[in-house]
Design a protein around this motif. Structure first.
Motif, PDB file in Angstrom:
ATOM      1  N   ALA A 127       0.314  -1.415   0.263  1.00 45.15           N
ATOM      2  CA  ALA A 127      -0.056   0.485   0.178  1.00 45.15           C
ATOM      3  C   ALA A 127       0.727   1.137  -0.137  1.00 45.15           C
ATOM      4  CB  ALA A 127      -1.154   0.253   1.348  1.00 45.15           C
ATOM      5  N   VAL A 128       1.815   1.009   0.824  1.00 39.62           N
ATOM      6  CA  VAL A 128       2.522   2.124   0.222  1.00 39.62           C
ATOM      7  C   VAL A 128       4.114   2.525  -0.420  1.00 39.62           C
ATOM      8  CG1 VAL A 128       5.124   3.503   1.811  1.00 39.62           C
ATOM      9  CG2 VAL A 128       3.363   1.687   3.260  1.00 39.62           C
ATOM     10  N   ALA A 129       3.565   1.497  -0.958  1.00 38.79           N
ATOM     11  CA  ALA A 129       5.187   1.403  -2.212  1.00 38.79           C
ATOM     12  C   ALA A 129       3.832   1.720  -3.318  1.00 38.79           C
ATOM     13  CB  ALA A 129       5.005   0.049  -2.745  1.00 38.79           C
ATOM     14  N   ARG A 130       2.632   1.845  -3.645  1.00 41.60           N
ATOM     15  CA  ARG A 130       1.474   2.244  -4.642  1.00 41.60           C
ATOM     16  C   ARG A 130       1.154   3.591  -3.821  1.00 41.60           C
ATOM     17  NH1 ARG A 130      -4.865   0.277  -4.253  1.00 41.60           N
ATOM     18  NH2 ARG A 130      -3.979   1.851  -2.323  1.00 41.60           N
ATOM     19  N   ASP A 131       1.231   4.193  -2.560  1.00 42.73           N
ATOM     20  CA  ASP A 131       1.008   6.196  -2.781  1.00 42.73           C
ATOM     21  C   ASP A 131       2.294   6.219  -3.292  1.00 42.73           C
ATOM     22  OD1 ASP A 131      -1.121   5.185  -1.957  1.00 42.73           O
ATOM     23  OD2 ASP A 131      -0.817   5.116   0.825  1.00 42.73           O
ATOM     24  N   LEU A 132       3.412   5.807  -3.582  1.00 38.49           N
ATOM     25  CA  LEU A 132       5.098   6.678  -3.176  1.00 38.49           C
ATOM     26  C   LEU A 132       5.186   5.790  -5.123  1.00 38.49           C
ATOM     27  CD1 LEU A 132       7.344   4.806  -0.614  1.00 38.49           C
ATOM     28  CD2 LEU A 132       6.545   6.859  -0.980  1.00 38.49           C
ATOM     29  N   ALA A 133       4.683   5.138  -5.176  1.00 36.64           N
ATOM     30  CA  ALA A 133       4.987   5.741  -6.936  1.00 36.64           C
ATOM     31  C   ALA A 133       3.590   6.340  -7.942  1.00 36.64           C
ATOM     32  CB  ALA A 133       4.234   3.722  -8.124  1.00 36.64           C
ATOM     33  N   GLU A 134       2.404   6.781  -7.113  1.00 36.74           N
ATOM     34  CA  GLU A 134       1.065   7.087  -8.026  1.00 36.74           C
ATOM     35  C   GLU A 134       1.906   8.848  -7.257  1.00 36.74           C
ATOM     36  OE1 GLU A 134      -2.377   6.646  -5.830  1.00 36.74           O
ATOM     37  OE2 GLU A 134      -2.918   4.464  -7.153  1.00 36.74           O
ATOM     38  N   ALA A 135       2.738   9.557  -6.401  1.00 42.01           N
ATOM     39  CA  ALA A 135       3.079  10.566  -6.113  1.00 42.01           C
ATOM     40  C   ALA A 135       4.297  10.872  -6.156  1.00 42.01           C
ATOM     41  CB  ALA A 135       3.665  11.004  -4.707  1.00 42.01           C
ATOM     42  N   ASP A 136       4.680   9.738  -7.781  1.00 41.19           N
ATOM     43  CA  ASP A 136       5.831  10.573  -8.120  1.00 41.19           C
ATOM     44  C   ASP A 136       4.845  10.578 -10.075  1.00 41.19           C
ATOM     45  OD1 ASP A 136       7.760  11.228  -6.925  1.00 41.19           O
ATOM     46  OD2 ASP A 136       8.751   9.715  -6.926  1.00 41.19           O
ATOM     47  N   GLY A 137       4.382  10.513 -10.321  1.00 38.11           N
ATOM     48  CA  GLY A 137       2.645  10.785 -11.520  1.00 38.11           C
ATOM     49  C   GLY A 137       3.073   8.876 -11.875  1.00 38.11           C
ATOM     50  N   GLY A 138       3.488   8.113 -10.914  1.00 38.09           N
ATOM     51  CA  GLY A 138       3.562   6.902 -11.825  1.00 38.09           C
ATOM     52  C   GLY A 138       2.897   5.935 -11.239  1.00 38.09           C
ATOM     53  N   ARG A 139       2.652   4.650 -11.720  1.00 34.73           N
ATOM     54  CA  ARG A 139       1.798   3.573 -10.663  1.00 34.73           C
ATOM     55  C   ARG A 139       2.455   2.042 -10.515  1.00 34.73           C
ATOM     56  NH1 ARG A 139       0.451   3.399 -16.483  1.00 34.73           N
ATOM     57  NH2 ARG A 139      -0.200   1.312 -16.887  1.00 34.73           N
ATOM     58  N   LEU A 140       1.756   1.703  -9.797  1.00 35.36           N
ATOM     59  CA  LEU A 140       2.835   0.353  -9.530  1.00 35.36           C
ATOM     60  C   LEU A 140       1.054  -0.906  -9.762  1.00 35.36           C
ATOM     61  CD1 LEU A 140       4.314  -2.223  -7.919  1.00 35.36           C
ATOM     62  CD2 LEU A 140       3.447  -0.845  -5.865  1.00 35.36           C
TER      63      LEU A 140
END
Length: 423
Positions: free
Chosen positions: A379-392
């Motif tokens: 869940a944290v990894a997905r939040d970090l990815a979305e914060a950079d404009g990416g996705r997991l």
């Protein structure tokens, strides 16, 4: 407050009753007295007209015949010139109301009535006024109690709500009372409760994320420091210290990133960076752990590859995926880089049993885990990815294939070559 409202309302009602009641008593007393006087005067005039008619017709004036002409509680005295006075009814005692009328033939009629009849009438009127005043007081008390309850009960509820907020229970009550001012206070308290709930949730989430994300870097740092403590080789000490310093920098970046996401998850500091270096760094950092577990970790794919994002955040996302494969997967873990459209993709796969079918759609939700783990890492990894404009994303469940999608660095345009003029 309830008692003060009742007392104040009752005081106002009593003042109004006293002012208007006394005025009404005075007016009614005068009215009754005037009415009694007018009645006696009217009866005297009527009686004298009857007597005058009898005198003109030379009839005898008989008191018994005239008794029917006056009231039962009244006394009349008739004086006719040349005749003895005639008295009708019992003479009243004490104070009386007297009416006198004189005829054209010299007849005089005096009608008297005891003032006690007026007093009794005034007493009945006062009793009626007192009963009405008592009913008004009772109605005022009931109305005051109702209004006091209507105002005091909401204030008690609002005080309990404020006390619950102060004790750490931020649940809004969404209760309204039909009073605009009190409903406004209730709206403010509910809004405050919702804000406090969001703040507490963010703090708990930050604490859980921090404990999860810092556990692995601290463990790796501890291993590096142990290596330094048991070796006497200066080159090894220098190498391990350099790696430890790098891990401390990444640890600082993790903390900063968690704080940034706690304040605003949409805030990012994306830059163009070398994705291959981040992948290699993660493989080097996790290789000892995999070697201890009797497993291998490898990388392959397109190189060189540059992406747009936050290197520290991307490293944390890959670390979460690698740690997930170490804990829940099996066999060799492979990191493969590829390009799709304008995106750079890093896939993490292993040879384990994969993600259970019932968890596939919920694997990125908090507290969702296939084993006895926290369920926070992905869940944290997905939040970090979305914060950079990416996705997991989870591309495949069996075997598990996770993919991190990042924007690629835009290729700079070639500068136009200057034109050469031939002379």
């Amino acid at each position: 407050m309830r008692r003060r409202l009742i007392n104040s309302t009752l005081a106002v009602v009593l003042v109004v009753i006293a002012v208007f009641g006394v005025s009404l008593v005075i007016v009614e007393t005068r009215t009754i007295s005037n009415s009694a006087q007018e009645s006696v005067d009217s009866e005297a005039l009527r009686l004298v007209s009857v007597i005058e008619a009898k005198v003109l017709e030379r009839e005898r004036v008989d008191g018994g015949a005239l008794a029917e002409q006056i009231g039962p509680e009244r006394f009349a005295r008739i004086d006719i010139p040349g005749s003895p006075p005639v008295e009708i009814g019992p003479r009243p005692d004490g104070s009386v109301i007297r009416g006198i009328a004189t005829g054209e033939q010299g007849e005089t009629v005096v009608v008297e009535e005891s003032r006690s009849t007026v007093t009794r009438e005034v007493g009945r009127t006062l009793m009626i006024i007192g009963a009405v005043a008592l009913l008004a007081v009772v109605a005022a008390v009931l109305l005051a109690v109702r209004q006091a309850n209507k105002l005091a009960s909401p204030l008690t509820d609002l005080a309990e709500t404020a006390e619950r907020l102060g004790s750490g229970d931020p649940r809004p009550r969404h209760k309204r009372y039909g009073v605009p001012e009190l409903d406004r206070v209730a709206d403010v308290l509910d809004s405050s409760a919702e804000r406090i709930a969001r703040m507490l949730t963010a703090e708990r989430r930050l604490a859980a994320d921090a404990s999860h994300q810092l556990r692995t870097p601290l463990t790796a740092l501890s291993m590096r420091l142990e290596e330094i403590s048991v070796t006497d080789d200066p080159d090894t000490v220098k190498e391990e210290a350099t790696i430890a310093l790098t891990q401390v920098e990444r640890l600082t970046d993790v903390v900063q990133r968690l704080l940034t996401n706690a304040r605003d998850p949409r805030t990012g500091s994306a830059v163009a960076f070398d994705l291959d270096e981040v992948v290699k760094q993660q493989i080097e950092e996790w290789r000892p752990a995999y070697r201890s577990a009797g497993r291998a970790i490898v990388c392959s794919g397109k190189q060189p590859l540059r992406a747009v994002g936050t290197p520290g955040a991307v490293a944390q996302v890959l670390a979460a995926l690698i740690e997930n494969s170490l804990m829940h997967g099996g066999g060799t873990v492979a990191l493969r880089s590829r390009v799709t459209g304008n995106q750079a993709v890093v896939e993490v796969t292993d040879e384990g049993p994969g993600v259970p079918a019932d968890l596939g759609a919920r694997i990125f939700e908090r507290t969702i885990s296939g084993r006895n783990s926290t369920g926070i890492g992905l869940a944290v990894a997905r939040d970090l990815a979305e914060a950079d404009g990416g996705r997991l994303e989870l591309l495949q469940q069996q075997p598990a294939v996770f993919a991190l999608f990042l924007s690629r660095e835009a290729k700079p345009r070639k500068k136009a070559e200057p034109e050469h003029t031939v002379r």
